[in-house]
Design a protein around this motif. Structure first.
Motif, PDB file in Angstrom:
ATOM      1  N   LYS A 179      32.229  33.535  26.192  1.00 23.14           N
ATOM      2  CA  LYS A 179      33.494  33.773  26.885  1.00 23.14           C
ATOM      3  C   LYS A 179      34.164  32.449  27.232  1.00 23.14           C
ATOM      4  O   LYS A 179      35.375  32.280  27.076  1.00 23.14           O
ATOM      5  CB  LYS A 179      33.263  34.602  28.146  1.00 23.14           C
ATOM      6  CG  LYS A 179      34.551  34.980  28.875  1.00 23.14           C
ATOM      7  CD  LYS A 179      34.271  35.730  30.158  1.00 23.14           C
ATOM      8  CE  LYS A 179      33.809  37.127  29.903  1.00 23.14           C
ATOM      9  NZ  LYS A 179      33.713  37.924  31.158  1.00 23.14           N
ATOM     10  N   GLN A 180      33.363  31.490  27.675  1.00 22.30           N
ATOM     11  CA  GLN A 180      33.911  30.178  28.021  1.00 22.30           C
ATOM     12  C   GLN A 180      34.262  29.375  26.774  1.00 22.30           C
ATOM     13  O   GLN A 180      35.275  28.678  26.732  1.00 22.30           O
ATOM     14  CB  GLN A 180      32.906  29.404  28.874  1.00 22.30           C
ATOM     15  CG  GLN A 180      33.415  28.048  29.359  1.00 22.30           C
ATOM     16  CD  GLN A 180      32.417  27.340  30.252  1.00 22.30           C
ATOM     17  OE1 GLN A 180      31.321  27.843  30.479  1.00 22.30           O
ATOM     18  NE2 GLN A 180      32.801  26.173  30.752  1.00 22.30           N
ATOM     19  N   ILE A 181      33.438  29.476  25.734  1.00 20.37           N
ATOM     20  CA  ILE A 181      33.685  28.709  24.509  1.00 20.37           C
ATOM     21  C   ILE A 181      34.974  29.149  23.827  1.00 20.37           C
ATOM     22  O   ILE A 181      35.774  28.319  23.372  1.00 20.37           O
ATOM     23  CB  ILE A 181      32.497  28.864  23.538  1.00 20.37           C
ATOM     24  CG1 ILE A 181      31.263  28.118  24.085  1.00 20.37           C
ATOM     25  CG2 ILE A 181      32.846  28.358  22.148  1.00 20.37           C
ATOM     26  CD1 ILE A 181      29.985  28.431  23.360  1.00 20.37           C
ATOM     27  N   THR A 182      35.199  30.456  23.745  1.00 18.92           N
ATOM     28  CA  THR A 182      36.344  30.977  22.991  1.00 18.92           C
ATOM     29  C   THR A 182      37.543  31.324  23.862  1.00 18.92           C
ATOM     30  O   THR A 182      38.650  31.494  23.342  1.00 18.92           O
ATOM     31  CB  THR A 182      35.941  32.245  22.207  1.00 18.92           C
ATOM     32  OG1 THR A 182      35.598  33.290  23.140  1.00 18.92           O
ATOM     33  CG2 THR A 182      34.752  31.959  21.302  1.00 18.92           C
ATOM     34  N   GLY A 183      37.326  31.469  25.167  1.00 16.10           N
ATOM     35  CA  GLY A 183      38.415  31.889  26.046  1.00 16.10           C
ATOM     36  C   GLY A 183      38.773  33.349  25.890  1.00 16.10           C
ATOM     37  O   GLY A 183      39.836  33.791  26.350  1.00 16.10           O
ATOM     38  N   ARG A 184      37.914  34.126  25.265  1.00 16.28           N
ATOM     39  CA  ARG A 184      38.170  35.549  25.051  1.00 16.28           C
ATOM     40  C   ARG A 184      37.210  36.397  25.871  1.00 16.28           C
ATOM     41  O   ARG A 184      36.072  36.005  26.114  1.00 16.28           O
ATOM     42  CB  ARG A 184      37.989  35.919  23.574  1.00 16.28           C
ATOM     43  CG  ARG A 184      38.981  35.297  22.624  1.00 16.28           C
ATOM     44  CD  ARG A 184      38.684  35.765  21.210  1.00 16.28           C
ATOM     45  NE  ARG A 184      39.685  35.332  20.255  1.00 16.28           N
ATOM     46  CZ  ARG A 184      39.689  35.685  18.972  1.00 16.28           C
ATOM     47  NH1 ARG A 184      38.734  36.474  18.504  1.00 16.28           N
ATOM     48  NH2 ARG A 184      40.629  35.250  18.171  1.00 16.28           N
ATOM     49  N   HIS A 185      37.679  37.569  26.249  1.00 13.29           N
ATOM     50  CA  HIS A 185      36.767  38.538  26.845  1.00 13.29           C
ATOM     51  C   HIS A 185      35.821  39.032  25.753  1.00 13.29           C
ATOM     52  O   HIS A 185      36.161  39.054  24.567  1.00 13.29           O
ATOM     53  CB  HIS A 185      37.545  39.710  27.446  1.00 13.29           C
ATOM     54  CG  HIS A 185      38.374  39.316  28.634  1.00 13.29           C
ATOM     55  ND1 HIS A 185      37.822  38.887  29.815  1.00 13.29           N
ATOM     56  CD2 HIS A 185      39.724  39.263  28.797  1.00 13.29           C
ATOM     57  CE1 HIS A 185      38.782  38.601  30.678  1.00 13.29           C
ATOM     58  NE2 HIS A 185      39.948  38.811  30.086  1.00 13.29           N
ATOM     59  N   TRP A 186      34.623  39.461  26.170  1.00 17.03           N
ATOM     60  CA  TRP A 186      33.606  39.830  25.178  1.00 17.03           C
ATOM     61  C   TRP A 186      34.078  40.839  24.132  1.00 17.03           C
ATOM     62  O   TRP A 186      33.908  40.591  22.932  1.00 17.03           O
ATOM     63  CB  TRP A 186      32.346  40.338  25.886  1.00 17.03           C
ATOM     64  CG  TRP A 186      31.579  39.262  26.578  1.00 17.03           C
ATOM     65  CD1 TRP A 186      31.307  38.007  26.119  1.00 17.03           C
ATOM     66  CD2 TRP A 186      31.014  39.329  27.891  1.00 17.03           C
ATOM     67  NE1 TRP A 186      30.595  37.298  27.057  1.00 17.03           N
ATOM     68  CE2 TRP A 186      30.395  38.079  28.149  1.00 17.03           C
ATOM     69  CE3 TRP A 186      30.955  40.320  28.867  1.00 17.03           C
ATOM     70  CZ2 TRP A 186      29.739  37.810  29.336  1.00 17.03           C
ATOM     71  CZ3 TRP A 186      30.308  40.052  30.058  1.00 17.03           C
ATOM     72  CH2 TRP A 186      29.704  38.807  30.287  1.00 17.03           C
TER      73      TRP A 186
END
Length: 250
Positions: free
Chosen positions: A69-76
């Protein structure tokens, strides 16, 4: 070795793998894009990759699932939805290995709702077997409320429900029986359908809530009179469920 170190929360390797993941999953980078020289050099420290496994697959398999989530900035769910099936498989294997209850439950909810095509069912079965009875009941209560067709014959939710080793609750027990009867009465039963449906009857027999035995007798009375294999399956189901109910009584 890298996976064991990551599982033990080694900070240096976690930092290295996180750096590789940020570079490899950068916005707009294609699935098959070549790793940068910096990433390849960093990867050499940990043995590289072995074909046919790609770097993306390896990172998904080895990194703690909570990092994405932190690496991509996306919700799971958005992140999982973006992955090709082989990468999604590796993400699921990591979720099974790291035993984070929140992420595991979120991933199972994603699988039950999305039913991604060609997702390996053995991996999904491992995950469904790891959750508690309460979490399982909650997942299927949500699913049955939102999707009336959730328990269709060859759907993933039905398959996963049948992989459990604990008895279902009342709602799921009744929903499965109603669907088994609908399948039996409303379709042309070719050989493959008969085989699959018969297997589901057998699997459900050991999972139904024994307290529903009186309701089951009402529902299956006419089915037990069938002259084919399903008449015997319905009879066996009633007898075994009744016996299981008696065993529960003090």
């Amino acid at each position: 070795v890298a996976e064991l170190l990551l599982l033990s929360d080694e900070p240096d390797i976690l930092a290295d793998y996180t750096a590789m993941a940020r570079a490899t999953f950068a916005d707009g980078q294609a699935t098959g894009a070549t790793a940068s020289p910096e990433t390849r050099e960093l990867l050499k420290k940990y043995g590289g990759t072995k074909a046919p496994v790609t770097l993306r697959q390896q990172l998904l398999r080895q990194l703690p699932p909570g990092e994405w989530k932190q690496i991509t900035g996306r919700h799971w769910p958005d992140f999982w939805r973006s992955l090709p099936v082989l990468e999604l498989r590796e993400a699921a294997r990591a979720i099974a290995a790291y035993h984070d209850p929140q992420i595991r439950l979120a991933f199972l909810r994603f699988l039950l709702e999305e039913e991604p095509q060609q997702f390996p069912r053995d991996v999904a079965a491992t995950l469904i077997g790891q959750i508690s009875r309460e979490d399982f009941d909650g997942l299927y209560d949500e699913l049955l409320t939102r999707r009336p067709d959730a328990l269709r014959l060859r759907g993933l939710p039905r398959f996963l429900a049948l992989q459990r080793r604990q008895a279902w609750n009342e709602r799921l027990s009744k929903a499965v029986v109603r669907r088994l009867l609908d399948d039996l009465h409303s379709r042309q039963l070719d050989y493959t359908t008969q085989r699959d449906l018969a297997l589901h009857w057998k699997q459900a027999t050991l999972l139904l809530d024994p307290e529903q035995s009186p309701w089951l007798r009402q529902q299956l009375h006419t089915t037990t009179e069938r002259p084919d294999a399903f008449g015997k399956l319905a009879t066996d189901l009633l007898q075994l469920t009744s016996f299981r109910r008696q065993l529960r009584q003090p």
